[in-house]
Design an enzyme around this catalytic site. Structure first.
Site, mmCIF file in Angstrom:
data_model
loop_
_atom_site.group_PDB
_atom_site.id
_atom_site.type_symbol
_atom_site.label_atom_id
_atom_site.label_comp_id
_atom_site.label_asym_id
_atom_site.label_seq_id
_atom_site.Cartn_x
_atom_site.Cartn_y
_atom_site.Cartn_z
ATOM 1 N N ASP A 43 -1.100 1.452 -3.923
ATOM 2 C CA ASP A 43 -1.923 0.455 -4.605
ATOM 3 C C ASP A 43 -3.268 1.009 -5.062
ATOM 4 O OD1 ASP A 43 -2.677 0.662 -1.920
ATOM 5 O OD2 ASP A 43 -3.554 -1.332 -1.906
ATOM 6 N N LYS A 51 -11.522 -0.450 -0.838
ATOM 7 C CA LYS A 51 -11.648 0.988 -0.950
ATOM 8 C C LYS A 51 -11.071 1.391 -2.301
ATOM 9 C CE LYS A 51 -7.626 1.746 2.101
ATOM 10 N NZ LYS A 51 -7.452 0.510 2.878
ATOM 11 N N ASP A 67 -2.664 6.387 -3.181
ATOM 12 C CA ASP A 67 -1.512 5.725 -2.558
ATOM 13 C C ASP A 67 -0.898 4.675 -3.474
ATOM 14 O OD1 ASP A 67 -3.547 3.844 -2.386
ATOM 15 O OD2 ASP A 67 -2.797 3.017 -0.489
ATOM 16 N N ASP A 122 -5.890 2.402 -3.530
ATOM 17 C CA ASP A 122 -7.169 2.290 -2.825
ATOM 18 C C ASP A 122 -7.456 3.502 -1.933
ATOM 19 O OD1 ASP A 122 -5.265 1.606 -0.967
ATOM 20 O OD2 ASP A 122 -6.171 -0.308 -0.394
ATOM 21 N N ARG A 123 -6.454 4.364 -1.723
ATOM 22 C CA ARG A 123 -6.694 5.542 -0.883
ATOM 23 C C ARG A 123 -6.840 6.805 -1.725
ATOM 24 N NH1 ARG A 123 -3.193 5.238 4.624
ATOM 25 N NH2 ARG A 123 -3.481 3.007 5.009
ATOM 26 N N SER A 175 0.809 -1.219 0.000
ATOM 27 C CA SER A 175 0.000 0.000 0.000
ATOM 28 C C SER A 175 0.842 1.269 0.000
ATOM 29 C CB SER A 175 -0.947 -0.047 1.190
ATOM 30 O OG SER A 175 -1.893 0.975 1.093
ATOM 31 N N HIS A 176 0.696 2.063 1.055
ATOM 32 C CA HIS A 176 1.343 3.377 1.110
ATOM 33 C C HIS A 176 2.762 3.300 1.659
ATOM 34 C CE1 HIS A 176 -0.528 2.210 4.801
ATOM 35 N NE2 HIS A 176 0.307 2.991 5.440
#
Ligand code: VG1
Ligand code: CO
Length: 554
Positions: A290, A387, A288, A292-293, A124-125
């Protein structure tokens, strides 16, 4: 005779490799996340992948989706997973071209193709690169992260595993679209963007958004050298007609350009500088690693993720995909109660779940909620089971196109109607695990004595360690964060991160409610000032962490 020859060939190609378990493969909030060198240890990834397969039933001959955010080790990991999926009996694997699938796109592809499940590779982030982080997560057939029942079974398996199965074959070419055969299994390299773009087009009013851009509306999307670049360029620049250059940092890099692909005011400073600078565009957004944010900015105006969720819920009927209204909404426990007020007004249910997207899946599958979100820059709906950063940007664009007001005006009007939930999160990163655990244990021991106590100008209403009973399957998740609620609706929440890879991260969440529009212009740190002091007093944060201030304030 022919069958026997084939059987022999298979036996020659499938290798059973003996291994020993690794003791540290416990999936956190969002799968297993470790530093790249940890994943590169001999058999480390293989053991975890085999543990996933061993915890599943009925996947023989079925379809698996595989893709990741393109960070360092993505390609190597995918080759290993493909060969193991073939050796374990999957019938088909769909993999994004170049190994690329954003997390929401992976969810979309799983659902659209009725796959058995998917493996999403991302931390992710968290920063990427040879010394950065890597991660792996299993998603079930609804397209969402595996529920705790499954992740616990996977973890249990990692503790006893003795070997794994892998096909001895050459690597698959991931860069051209088309199919390849791995033993009995077919690999299809698919366009990473197409299915997802089609889904977005079915939800939002693309014509109206096109008119917005045609009328000189300016947007800046910062993909932070991570996975959303190709998605944003195709959808926002090509399909919606935003001018070239609207998407910045739009080529995914293995190390995210050395940056920290976390869309908040601290790490997305390039975008923040643009939106707060001279000649700023009307709207800014970042996503982010991946995808999703999302972070939403107006011109010189920051929208907190909790407020963003509330605004989307309040305006959902303006979007074609939600014109029939919302079944219900959900938010993670530490997320502000701004959306609760919207739900109340709409007369729909609002669910409070533990942190992490996996808890929303059951509610959406059961048709109980349409929109959901987290304070950590995550918003989404039942269009997928993750998300979805770009979806949130398109949702805002659709609202802006219909309402013809600025981001700031829309949010201010929202506060006028519902009141403002001042909100902030303070993170203390990479503190010693022992110290963090002591802090939480001390708090737990104090909980029973707090209700009724006066702390400064606040009186404690309740204090507990959040426990959640899933309304759909009845499963219980305990110890999901310490909450201290005050009689005026303000809250302080403490929890330890489940996604960090170094030491422990303490998260302190602060919230207070203000109904008076005359008081909607205070700096949040100031508005929450007394609560911040109370939090330190109750939890002895400075003393126990040895830090005099948080690492990141959002
Ligand atoms: C963090 C966030 C949480 C989010 C999770 C995964 O978890 O707080 O809200 O669901 O990251 O997001 P934690 O346990 O570190 O607080 V992502 O974009 O990293 O998949
Ligand atoms: Co993410």
């Amino acid at each position: 005779m022919l069958d026997r020859v084939k059987f022999k060939l298979n036996c020659m190609n499938i290798h059973s490799v003996s291994t020993q378990p690794f003791p540290d493969q416990k999936p956190g909030t969002s799968g297993l996340r470790k530093r790249v060198p940890v994943f590169q240890q001999r058999n480390y990834l293989e053991n975890f992948v085999q543990s996933i397969f061993d915890s599943l039933e009925g996947y023989q001959g079925q379809t698996l989706v595989v893709g990741g955010d393109g960070r360092y080790y993505n390609r190597q990991a995918i080759q290993i997973i493909l060969k193991m999926a073939a050796a374990n009996g999957f019938g088909r694997v769909l993999v994004g071209r170049g190994g690329i699938l954003s997390t929401p796109a992976a969810s979309c592809v799983i659902r659209k193709n009725k796959a058995f499940g998917g493996i999403v590779l991302s931390a992710s982030h968290n920063p990427g690169g040879p010394e950065g982080d890597f991660g792996i997560k299993y998603n079930i057939g609804n397209g969402g992260p595996a529920p705790e029942k499954v992740t616990e079974a996977i973890f249990d398996r990692t503790k006893t595993i003795e070997g794994y199965q892998i096909l001895e074959v050459e690597d698959v070419d991931l860069d051209g679209l088309g199919t390849a055969q791995l033993g009995e299994m077919t690999v299809e390299v698919i366009d990473s963007v197409a299915d997802y773009a089609e889904l977005m087009e079915s939800i939002f009013d693309f014509d109206r958004i096109r008119q917005l851009f045609a009328a000189d509306f300016r947007l800046c999307v910062d993909s932070m050298h991570a996975v959303t670049g190709p998605y944003a360029k195709t959808i926002i620049e090509e399909k919606l007609g935003a001018s070239a250059g609207t998407v910045i940092n739009g080529t995914p890099l293995e190390d995210f350009g050395g940056g920290h692909p976390d869309p908040n005011l601290v790490y997305a400073h390039e975008l923040v500088d643009i939106l707060y600078g001279e000649n700023a565009p009307d709207f800014g957004a970042a996503s982010d690693g991946d995808g999703d944010r999302n972070m939403i900015l107006g011109r010189r105006f920051f929208v907190t993720p909790s407020d963003s969720l509330a605004v989307l819920a309040a305006n959902a009927k303006l979007v074609p995909g939600y014109s029939g209204g919302l079944a219900g909404v959900a938010r993670s426990m530490p997320t502000s109660a701004a959306v609760d007020r919207v739900a109340e007004k709409l007369g729909i249910d609002c669910y409070e779940t533990p942190t992490g997207w996996k808890f929303f899946g059951n509610l959406m599958d059961a048709g109980k909620v349409t929109l959901c979100g987290e304070e950590s820059f995550g918003t989404g709906s039942d269009h997928v089971r993750e998300k979805d950063g770009l979806w949130a940007v398109l949702f805002w664009l659709n609202i802006l196109a219909v309402r013809q007001q600025s981001v700031e005006d829309i949010v201010r009007e929202h506060w006028k109607t519902y009141g403002r939930n001042y909100y902030s999160r303070h993170d203390y990163e990479a503190i010693e695990s022992d110290r963090a655990n002591t802090l939480i244990e001390n708090l737990r021991a104090k909980l029973a004595s707090l209700p009724g106590r006066k702390l400064g100008n606040y009186t404690v209403d309740y204090a507990d360690d959040f426990s959640y009973t899933d309304p759909v399957d009845g499963s219980v998740s305990n110890k999901q964060g310490i909450r201290i609620g005050f009689t005026d609706g303000s809250r302080i929440v403490f929890r330890l991160s489940g996604t960090g890879t170094q030491g422990a991260t303490l998260r302190l969440y602060l919230e207070s409610y203000e109904s008076d529009p005359a008081k909607h212009d205070i700096d949040p740190q100031e508005a929450l000032g007394e609560l911040i002091e109370i939090a330190d007093e109750v939890a002895q944060i400075q003393m126990l962490t040895g830090r005099d201030k948080p690492t990141v304030i959002t």
